[in-house]
Design a protein around this motif. Structure first.
Motif, PDB file in Angstrom:
ATOM      1  N   LEU A  32       0.833  -1.206   0.000  1.00 50.38           N
ATOM      2  CA  LEU A  32       0.000   0.000   0.000  1.00 50.38           C
ATOM      3  C   LEU A  32       0.868   1.256   0.000  1.00 50.38           C
ATOM      4  O   LEU A  32       0.520   2.254  -0.633  1.00 50.38           O
ATOM      5  N   ALA A  33       1.974   1.199   0.733  1.00 53.69           N
ATOM      6  CA  ALA A  33       2.855   2.364   0.848  1.00 53.69           C
ATOM      7  C   ALA A  33       3.796   2.499  -0.347  1.00 53.69           C
ATOM      8  O   ALA A  33       4.560   3.473  -0.411  1.00 53.69           O
ATOM      9  N   ARG A  34       3.753   1.529  -1.267  1.00 52.44           N
ATOM     10  CA  ARG A  34       4.674   1.508  -2.406  1.00 52.44           C
ATOM     11  C   ARG A  34       6.125   1.580  -1.922  1.00 52.44           C
ATOM     12  O   ARG A  34       6.954   2.322  -2.471  1.00 52.44           O
ATOM     13  N   ALA A  35       6.408   0.809  -0.889  1.00 50.72           N
ATOM     14  CA  ALA A  35       7.755   0.810  -0.309  1.00 50.72           C
ATOM     15  C   ALA A  35       8.739   0.104  -1.238  1.00 50.72           C
ATOM     16  O   ALA A  35       8.341  -0.588  -2.184  1.00 50.72           O
ATOM     17  N   ASP A  36      10.019   0.282  -0.954  1.00 52.18           N
ATOM     18  CA  ASP A  36      11.097  -0.270  -1.779  1.00 52.18           C
ATOM     19  C   ASP A  36      11.026  -1.800  -1.776  1.00 52.18           C
ATOM     20  O   ASP A  36      11.297  -2.445  -0.768  1.00 52.18           O
ATOM     21  N   PHE A  37      10.678  -2.370  -2.923  1.00 49.10           N
ATOM     22  CA  PHE A  37      10.543  -3.823  -3.038  1.00 49.10           C
ATOM     23  C   PHE A  37      11.895  -4.514  -2.882  1.00 49.10           C
ATOM     24  O   PHE A  37      11.962  -5.664  -2.442  1.00 49.10           O
ATOM     25  N   TYR A  38      12.977  -3.813  -3.240  1.00 47.48           N
ATOM     26  CA  TYR A  38      14.300  -4.435  -3.232  1.00 47.48           C
ATOM     27  C   TYR A  38      15.046  -4.225  -1.918  1.00 47.48           C
ATOM     28  O   TYR A  38      16.190  -4.645  -1.791  1.00 47.48           O
ATOM     29  N   ASN A  39      14.409  -3.580  -0.963  1.00 50.59           N
ATOM     30  CA  ASN A  39      14.986  -3.502   0.378  1.00 50.59           C
ATOM     31  C   ASN A  39      15.156  -4.923   0.901  1.00 50.59           C
ATOM     32  O   ASN A  39      14.257  -5.761   0.735  1.00 50.59           O
ATOM     33  N   PRO A  40      16.301  -5.245   1.518  1.00 51.37           N
ATOM     34  CA  PRO A  40      16.519  -6.632   1.971  1.00 51.37           C
ATOM     35  C   PRO A  40      15.451  -7.140   2.928  1.00 51.37           C
ATOM     36  O   PRO A  40      15.131  -8.336   2.932  1.00 51.37           O
ATOM     37  N   ILE A  41      14.885  -6.252   3.743  1.00 52.58           N
ATOM     38  CA  ILE A  41      13.821  -6.676   4.653  1.00 52.58           C
ATOM     39  C   ILE A  41      12.551  -6.988   3.863  1.00 52.58           C
ATOM     40  O   ILE A  41      11.860  -7.974   4.141  1.00 52.58           O
ATOM     41  N   SER A  42      12.260  -6.171   2.847  1.00 50.81           N
ATOM     42  CA  SER A  42      11.111  -6.447   1.976  1.00 50.81           C
ATOM     43  C   SER A  42      11.275  -7.799   1.304  1.00 50.81           C
ATOM     44  O   SER A  42      10.322  -8.589   1.217  1.00 50.81           O
ATOM     45  N   GLN A  43      12.476  -8.060   0.838  1.00 48.45           N
ATOM     46  CA  GLN A  43      12.731  -9.330   0.179  1.00 48.45           C
ATOM     47  C   GLN A  43      12.554 -10.510   1.131  1.00 48.45           C
ATOM     48  O   GLN A  43      12.042 -11.569   0.747  1.00 48.45           O
ATOM     49  N   GLY A  44      12.959 -10.325   2.381  1.00 45.04           N
ATOM     50  CA  GLY A  44      12.760 -11.382   3.374  1.00 45.04           C
ATOM     51  C   GLY A  44      11.290 -11.662   3.620  1.00 45.04           C
ATOM     52  O   GLY A  44      10.867 -12.823   3.714  1.00 45.04           O
ATOM     53  N   ILE A  45      10.497 -10.590   3.718  1.00 47.03           N
ATOM     54  CA  ILE A  45       9.055 -10.740   3.926  1.00 47.03           C
ATOM     55  C   ILE A  45       8.411 -11.440   2.729  1.00 47.03           C
ATOM     56  O   ILE A  45       7.543 -12.306   2.883  1.00 47.03           O
ATOM     57  N   VAL A  46       8.860 -11.085   1.525  1.00 46.89           N
ATOM     58  CA  VAL A  46       8.329 -11.714   0.313  1.00 46.89           C
ATOM     59  C   VAL A  46       8.621 -13.211   0.310  1.00 46.89           C
ATOM     60  O   VAL A  46       7.744 -14.030  -0.001  1.00 46.89           O
TER      61      VAL A  46
END
Length: 202
Positions: A32-46
């Motif tokens: 929803l926030a259009r946050a950085d998809f390639y952030n390592p934490i984002s990648q971990g959540i994915v």
């Protein structure tokens, strides 16, 4: 002995359930926030959420750009937590429809708690490390921006001091109080509410 095993069962299911629920809700909020998809934490959540989320997306389409599969998965995780923990705790099998409503309330309470705690962390680090580029802090700022930006437009900063977080805290607290009232109306047991993260008060 039976009571001990029951308590251990509730603890394990509730702990693992809330951690996975947190991951699913974080993925939803970050999208929803259009946050950085390639952030390592984002990648971990994915990576953590993909095994269940991707198959669900095949049958649950998005709606107006909102990932409804994440919403459905969060509700299902909450539902399983409630039913399994209720059985372990000796409540028997809760009514599935009531449990689904309680799951919705619990998910909203968890989102409110996540934003509330995130705001606290953000405020602390804005004072001690305002220029930090740590991936976690950068992702947190992106996550909170949709909540702060509308308030900031109505109440601009006082010089260099951004007072929008104060009003966000007030709005979150009001939302939490309203949710507590709704939980009581829905006959949501305290035991069930305690399975989810929430601002203390119920």
């Amino acid at each position: 002995m039976t009571s001990t095993f029951s308590n251990i069962g509730v603890f394990l299911v509730a702990t693992l359930g809330i951690l996975y629920l947190f991951a699913v809700l974080m993925r939803f909020l970050l999208q929803l926030a259009r946050a950085d998809f390639y952030n390592p934490i984002s990648q971990g959540i994915v990576k953590v959420t993909n095994p269940l989320l991707l198959p669900l997306r095949k049958v649950v389409p998005g709606l107006f750009g909102v990932d409804m599969a994440s919403v459905v998965l969060a509700l299902l995780v909450g539902l399983v937590m409630i039913l399994v923990c209720g059985a372990f705790a000796g409540f028997g099998l809760f009514n599935p429809l009531s449990a689904l409503l309680w799951s919705l309330i619990g998910c909203v309470a968890t989102v409110i708690a996540v934003v509330f705690v995130g705001m606290l962390i953000s405020i602390v680090f804005s004072w001690i490390a305002p220029q930090s580029s740590h991936p976690a802090l950068m992702l947190l700022r992106q996550l909170l921006e949709p909540f702060c930006a509308p308030v900031r437009r109505l109440i601009p900063p006082l010089g260099v001091i951004d007072i929008s977080p104060i009003f966000v805290f007030i709005l979150l607290t009001v939302a939490d109080k309203l949710l507590l009232g709704f939980a009581s109306m829905a006959n949501m047991p305290r035991f069930v509410y305690s399975l989810f993260w929430h601002i203390p008060g119920f």
